[in-house]
Design an enzyme around this catalytic site. Structure first.
Site, PDB file in Angstrom:
ATOM      1  N   ASP A 424      26.049   4.943   6.938  1.00  0.00           N
ATOM      2  CA  ASP A 424      26.374   6.361   7.023  1.00  0.00           C
ATOM      3  C   ASP A 424      25.060   7.148   6.981  1.00  0.00           C
ATOM      4  O   ASP A 424      24.010   6.600   6.642  1.00  0.00           O
ATOM      5  CB  ASP A 424      27.276   6.735   5.841  1.00  0.00           C
ATOM      6  N   LYS A 425      25.101   8.421   7.346  1.00  0.00           N
ATOM      7  CA  LYS A 425      23.869   9.226   7.306  1.00  0.00           C
ATOM      8  C   LYS A 425      23.854  10.178   6.119  1.00  0.00           C
ATOM      9  O   LYS A 425      23.041  10.063   5.218  1.00  0.00           O
ATOM     10  CB  LYS A 425      23.683  10.031   8.594  1.00  0.00           C
ATOM     11  N   THR A 426      24.796  11.132   6.102  1.00  0.00           N
ATOM     12  CA  THR A 426      24.785  12.174   5.080  1.00  0.00           C
ATOM     13  C   THR A 426      25.030  11.575   3.700  1.00  0.00           C
ATOM     14  O   THR A 426      26.064  10.965   3.452  1.00  0.00           O
ATOM     15  CB  THR A 426      25.850  13.237   5.386  1.00  0.00           C
ATOM     16  N   PHE A 587      38.363  27.182   5.636  1.00  0.00           N
ATOM     17  CA  PHE A 587      37.799  26.218   6.569  1.00  0.00           C
ATOM     18  C   PHE A 587      38.635  24.940   6.548  1.00  0.00           C
ATOM     19  O   PHE A 587      39.122  24.524   5.504  1.00  0.00           O
ATOM     20  CB  PHE A 587      36.356  25.889   6.172  1.00  0.00           C
ATOM     21  N   LYS A 610      32.511  32.692   9.931  1.00  0.00           N
ATOM     22  CA  LYS A 610      31.425  31.745  10.191  1.00  0.00           C
ATOM     23  C   LYS A 610      32.054  30.415  10.598  1.00  0.00           C
ATOM     24  O   LYS A 610      33.147  30.061  10.134  1.00  0.00           O
ATOM     25  CB  LYS A 610      30.543  31.562   8.952  1.00  0.00           C
ATOM     26  N   ASP A 865      28.178   6.446   0.994  1.00  0.00           N
ATOM     27  CA  ASP A 865      28.264   7.091  -0.320  1.00  0.00           C
ATOM     28  C   ASP A 865      29.538   7.886  -0.523  1.00  0.00           C
ATOM     29  O   ASP A 865      29.779   8.374  -1.628  1.00  0.00           O
ATOM     30  CB  ASP A 865      27.069   8.035  -0.512  1.00  0.00           C
ATOM     31  N   ASN A 868      34.918   8.721   2.773  1.00  0.00           N
ATOM     32  CA  ASN A 868      35.149   8.419   4.183  1.00  0.00           C
ATOM     33  C   ASN A 868      34.455   7.130   4.630  1.00  0.00           C
ATOM     34  O   ASN A 868      34.629   6.702   5.766  1.00  0.00           O
ATOM     35  CB  ASN A 868      34.679   9.590   5.060  1.00  0.00           C
ATOM     36  N   ASP A 869      33.677   6.519   3.745  1.00  0.00           N
ATOM     37  CA  ASP A 869      32.992   5.274   4.079  1.00  0.00           C
ATOM     38  C   ASP A 869      33.700   4.046   3.505  1.00  0.00           C
ATOM     39  O   ASP A 869      33.262   2.918   3.749  1.00  0.00           O
ATOM     40  CB  ASP A 869      31.547   5.293   3.551  1.00  0.00           C
TER      41      ASP A 869
END
EC number: 7.6.2.1
Length: 1189
Positions: A424-426, A587, A610, A865, A868-869
């Site tokens: 994962d990245k974030t 959101f 936004k 982390d 969702n992983d």
């Protein structure tokens, strides 16, 4: 307590979009009463006769594997699922019959020791789980008694229907229906990190009819709802109260193991208890994972069983032939056996039956080919290896006080065989700590400095870095004072200087949107007066902090108002302004935007919004598109810099338009139908239009420390790295450059559906045509990519092969994972050094992981982390969780946990390499020592006409695996190192020994087995020929059966332990103690056992003290036999090190021969010539690997 209720905030209107405010009506959920929706709860009336008849489960929770009643039978069942243990159990039972070549106790004792040790280990682990259960079950909570007063009781005593009171920072003891809280309108904040891994607080809302605290103690009602299930985010139920029905939603449910935050107390009714709660319904065991070495070890056990059967059958055939010849036409050949007066076991007239019984005897006799202590020894070693991983200070993160954790010991050696990492990245590669760094207002870009990604991008393009620019970090001048979430500097607008800008009015509106359009809650420190914010996401907190630092401080939130300290752009002075908050349109992942409707002090209605650029630009009014081109250009530039962007807009709303819209919106949100959410989205969509563009924001999620170096080192080790992220393609690509995933000179292959043809079909609305065209486009791009990589491979030399990086977006990935294309996608990806999958959903992450694992057949490691992983972590061979900012969900689903991505380098290249090598050598050595011992029994039996008589005393054989050879092999598995940790990191390509499975290949395994057979032949035949017929006593007696057995057994013990000494690369005092101590213990055992009465010691009675020890020939034979048995392996290793050295051999030899003063320079210099040459051959082998199919 009523006087302590907070009246300052009434958020039932504020959160009107997110929280349904149920109202009294006769309708109820249509599912209630049907199958799966049959639960009835009598609130605050648990002694109701009808409630007692329901007989719901109690609140006692147990996560243990065993109970006191089933521990022994269940644990024994687990132990005898192993084929080897079943075999030894059968042998133990048969040992009570006349067929047994040894006594029953000598077989039962080692079996009981091995099984008992494993059961004790299981029991200790389960006892720890039980202690945790006891702690949880005995927590205290206040429950309403019959007299209406609240008293403490233990969690385990709660019943369905109990009315409980939970205080701030306490966990909820069961699944509760929220009735009331310390807030006047019955809201509360809940931390669900233990459930879903998310750190942002969730808002829960009680029904208005139950929020009156004065009558809560006398509350009586009935709940009809769904039956227990695992769905955390859904709840269907109806509250029957005072003759009316009120529909319930997840907003009124407080789940067990979530925590009450920012709320003094709440009242709730217990709906689900114990194992019926949603968290326990989700507590399924993770998928069982076994290492490849362990699976291969099972095959070796089957090979040994085959060898056992073959030699037993061979001996039985010869035994039958010789037995049938003992009595032929009245002639007796082996007269000393008295074949004319024998039992059925040696009857020449029934030689076939005698041979069958001999076969059964031989199966027991040669059972020592099967290592009885192998499984328990490996378990002990893996547990000790895990302890070393846990205590490695190099993988301890001091800032968060988090060490590395091996959550399972089953996969230690798999860490040394990882071929592909899927990350994962974030929060994994980055910190998941958002900082406001740049913005664009009215077509003007603000924000100085360069991000790490920008620096890497400039270097990749060969561009010079301006001296006035610098990397944005916590110590740069980008922020004169350290403010978490704010890393922005631009002299044009900081410190109130924006009022002098020509576009000051638009900057004011821009900052005002940041200060108002959010759901954050201000928290004022009573001691310092400083304001912090409780936000639902790091991004939102960064925006509120940025608006404060630039002059628009959000400091108070009341029931319908937001208060700001603002800078007036006309006067430059600070003023207080209060905005009436009418609606918040929250959101969501589908809306990709958030809006608020407020009334400013001038009584104008404003919509502040936004959102993502993909949905915001299409909602702009014709007159609101000024500076659109410049803003898009800035957004593109920010994305290339690895920043996350949002578009900021606003518009004034007409009073009549607002009144009509509000009526429709309120009607939609009070519906209790399946399409309620769709109707709410449609209503919100109607007012979010004709927007006026103000600008865009850019926040940075910084790379974690050491990520580029870690990825570079893993790439040098030959490990392929895939990044699966939800970011835009541009952002992901440039993050790839920043973290060295994509490197200078690497050819980039981009697979995307962003083509004019596809876009034209999408505008026509023909979904079938779009899908068909997309499939063909992806198919074509995959084929072109394979052609490109194939051509590059053909045209390049092994020394200078072209590298490729594959980038694919989420839409393209959907088609690439199609069954008809997944092989092509995997083949192309396997030819690339790095792969980046953009806009990936959690399901796609798991599917990609499964494809790589099943398609390549190689070891995959997933690291992430967040919640969702979890699917990705559980799908991979090894799951590594980052204990970061997104909670512990990933860690709880992982096999190993680390605090930072950079620790993965040491976890794999050091611990993984060591564990793989240790376990591989340990298993090979186990089979070697058992074949050496077992085949001496076979050679002796052949020498003795396959009589079924063992060469050794019963207790010699029983203690061989348990006492005389077990501890050295455990020391090997725990302490041995071929090279030091520093050299593992210095020469990362050594890691390929595990990836290519060099140390546990069939050739090496069979070589060790052959070494064992050869050693057994040398030991037996040399001992026989040296000692048989020799008069070794003063009285002229020759060697008898007992002396020959002791001498040959001593040779076996010496040989296998000295073999261990030769094989070990890294000696500690523990190895010395175990190796030479095992030999010494054999002689100590011989003395003690031989001193026992002859009825027990049998052939061992005084054999060492009186016969073997005083005889020089026994000691001379021992030296000769041991040296001769070790000579083949010693010769082979000498030849191998000289002419065909392994990678670690070269480095070890280099370190031995180089001068001490040259070692320091070698650390930072180039690789030695010998090492470089061998590693070159390894690189050639890597380049020629198959395509994983």
């Amino acid at each position: 307590m009523a006087g302590e209720r907070r009246k300052g905030m009434r958020f039932s209107k504020l959160y009107s979009f997110k929280c349904l405010k149920p109202f009294s009506r006769e309708d109820h959920h249509p599912q209630i009463g049907s199958r799966g929706y049959s639960r009835v709860v009598f609130c605050n009336d648990p002694d109701n006769p009808e409630a007692l008849q329901l007989n719901y489960k109690g609140n006692y929770v147990s996560t243990t594997k065993y109970t006191a009643a089933n521990f022994i039978p269940k644990s024994l069942f687990e132990q005898f699922r192993r084929v080897a243990n079943i075999y030894f159990l059968v042998v133990a039972f048969v040992s009570f019959s006349p067929l047994a070549p040894y006594t029953a106790p000598s077989v039962l004792a080692p079996l009981l020791i091995v099984i008992g040790a494993t059961m004790v280990k299981e029991g200790v682990e389960d006892w720890r789980r039980r202690k945790q259960d006891v702690e949880a079950n005995n927590r205290k909570v206040e429950v309403c008694g019959k007299n209406g007063t609240f008293g403490e009781t233990k969690w385990k005593n709660l019943r369905v229907g109990d009315l409980v009171k939970v205080h701030k920072d306490e966990y909820f003891p069961a699944d509760l229906l929220l009735l009331s809280s310390s807030f006047e309108d019955g809201i509360c904040y809940v931390d669900t990190m233990n459930l879903d891994g998310e750190t942002n607080l969730k808002l829960k809302h009680a029904l208005e009819i139950t929020s009156d605290e004065e009558s809560i103690k006398n509350f009586r009602g009935m709940i009809k709802c769904e039956d227990p299930n695992e769905h955390l985010y859904s709840f269907v139920g109806t509250l029957h109260f005072q003759g009316k029905q009120y529909p319930l939603s997840p907003q009124q449910i407080l789940l067990r193991d979530s925590k009450l935050k920012n709320t003094d107390y709440v009242y709730g009714v217990v709906v689900f208890t114990g194992h019926d709660t949603k968290v326990m319904q989700n507590a399924t065991d993770p998928p069982s994972k076994r290492s490849k070495i362990e699976r291969k070890m099972d095959k070796i056990i089957y090979i040994l069983f085959t060898i056992l059967i073959v030699i037993a059958f061979t001996g039985s055939v010869f035994f039958g032939i010789m037995t049938s010849r003992d009595l032929n036409n009245g002639k007796i050949y082996r007269w000393y056996l008295r074949p004319d007066q024998t039992t059925i076991f040696y009857d020449p007239h029934r030689a076939v039956l005698a041979a069958f019984f001999h076969f059964l005897t031989a199966l027991m006799l040669y059972g020592y080919l099967i290592p009885i202590s192998l499984y328990v020894s490996i378990e002990v070693v893996k547990v000790l290896q895990s302890i070393f991983i846990n205590q490695d200070q190099e993988m301890y993160h001091e800032e968060t006080d988090r060490p590395a954790r091996a959550r399972t010991s089953n996969l230690n050696e798999e860490l040394g065989q990882v071929d592909t990492i899927l990350s994962d990245k974030t929060g994994t590669l980055t910190c998941n700590s958002m900082e406001f760094v740049k913005c664009s207002v009215a077509g003007t870009a603000y924000g100085r400095g360069m991000t790490e990604v920008e620096m890497a991008l400039r270097k990749q393009k060969g561009m010079m870095i301006p001296q006035e620019e610098e990397v944005l970090d916590d110590t740069s001048k980008a922020s004169k004072k350290s403010v978490k979430g704010f890393n922005f500097w631009d002299e044009r607008i900081v410190d109130g200087q924006w009022v002098y800008q020509p576009n000051a009015e638009l900057i004011q509106k821009f900052l005002r949107v940041l200060a108002i359009c959010h759901t954050a809650i201000p928290d004022v420190n009573s001691d310092t007066g400083e304001i912090s914010y409780e936000a639902e996401s790091p991004d939102e907190a960064a925006f509120v902090i940025a608006s404060r630092e630039l002059g628009f401080e959000f400091f108070e939130r009341s029931q319908t108002c937001i208060s700001l300290h603002e800078i007036d752009h006309t006067t430059g002075k600070k003023v207080d302004r209060v905005y009436e908050l009418l609606h918040v349109l929250e959101f969501s992942s589908s809306r990709k935007r958030m809006s608020v409707i407020v009334r400013n002090p001038e009584s104008r209605l404003l919509l502040l919004s936004k959102g993502a650029d993909s949905v915001m630009f299409e909602r702009l009014a014709k007159h609101g598109r000024k500076n659109e081109r410049e803003t898009k250009e800035h957004i593109k530039r920010y994305a290339e810099a690895g920043l996350r962007t949002l578009v900021i807009t606003y518009r004034e709303v007409d009073e009549d338009e607002y009144r009509i819209w509000e009526e429709e919106f309120l009607k939609a949100k009070t519906l209790v139908t399946e399409d309620r959410d769709a109707l709410i989205d449609a209503a919100a969509d109607k007012i979010e239009k004709d927007l006026i563009l103000l600008g865009s924001t850019a926040v940075e999620d910084k790379l974690q420390k050491g990520v580029p170096d870690c990825i570079e080192k893993l790439s040098q080790a030959g490990v392929k790295i895939w990044v699966l992220t939800g970011d835009k393609t541009e952002t992901a690509i440039n993050i790839g450059y920043a973290c060295s995933l994509l490197r200078e000179g690497m050819e980039k292959i981009l697979i995307t559906l962003d083509s004019p043809d596809i876009e034209a079909l999408e505008k026509q609305g023909d979904k079938g045509a779009v899908a068909k065209a997309s499939f063909q486009s992806i198919k074509k791009q995959l084929r072109e990519g394979m052609s490109q990589t194939a051509a590059a491979t053909d045209n390049s030399t092994n020394e200078n092969q072209e590298m490729f990086g594959l980038v694919i977006d989420g839409n393209s990935l959907t088609y690439a994972l199609d069954k008809n294309l997944e092989k092509d996608f995997l083949e192309l990806a396997s030819r690339c050094n790095s792969v980046i999958c953009c806009r990936s959903s959690p399901k796609q992450k798991a599917l990609v992981t499964r494809l790589v694992k099943s398609g390549t057949g190689r070891t995959t490691l997933a690291i992430g982390d967040g919640a969702n992983d979890v699917g990705m972590l559980q799908e991979a061979d090894i799951g590594v969780g980052i204990s970061g900012a997104e909670g512990m969900q990933a860690v709880m689903a992982s096999d190993f946990a680390i605090a930072q991505f950079r620790f993965l380098e040491r976890l794999l290249l050091v611990h993984g390499h060591w564990c793989y090598r240790r376990i591989a050598m340990m298993i090979c050595y186990f089979f070697y020592k058992n074949l050496t011992f077992g085949f001496t029994l076979f050679w002796y039996e052949a020498y003795a006409s396959f009589s079924g008589k063992p060469a050794y005393n019963d207790w010699y054989m029983s203690c061989y695996n348990v006492f005389f050879t077990s501890l050295p092999v455990i020391a090997l598995g725990v302490f041995d190192q071929d090279v030091s940790a520093r050299l593992c990191l210095k020469y990362p390509l050594l890691y390929q020994e595990g990836v290519q499975n060099i140390l546990f290949s069939w050739g090496l395994i069979l070589g060790w087995m052959l070494n064992g057979i050869i050693s057994s032949m040398i030991i037996f035949f040399l001992t026989i020929n040296t000692m048989a017929g020799q008069a070794f006593r003063i009285d002229g007696q020759v060697v008898d059966y007992s002396v020959l057995g002791v001498t040959m057994y001593s040779c076996v013990v010496w040989t296998v332990n000295c073999q261990m000494a030769i094989s070990i690369n890294y000696f500690t005092w523990i190895q010395h103690c175990f190796i030479w101590g095992s030999i010494g213990f054999w002689y100590l055992f011989l003395v003690i056992y031989g001193s026992l009465p002859p009825t027990f010691a049998t052939t061992a009675f005084q054999v060492f003290v009186e016969t073997s020890a005083p005889s020089p020939i026994c000691w001379l034979a021992l030296v000769l036999v041991v040296f001769s048995a070790l000579l083949p392996f010693f010769s082979y290793r000498a030849f191998q090190i000289k002419f065909r050295p392994m990678y670690h051999d070269i480095i070890v030899e280099r370190r031995r021969t180089e001068r001490p003063e040259s070692r320091s320079s070698a650390v930072s210099g180039e690789l030695p010539v010998q090492v470089e040459s061998t590693l070159h051959h390894l690189r050639v082998n890597l380049s020629r690997r198959d395509s994983w199919n």
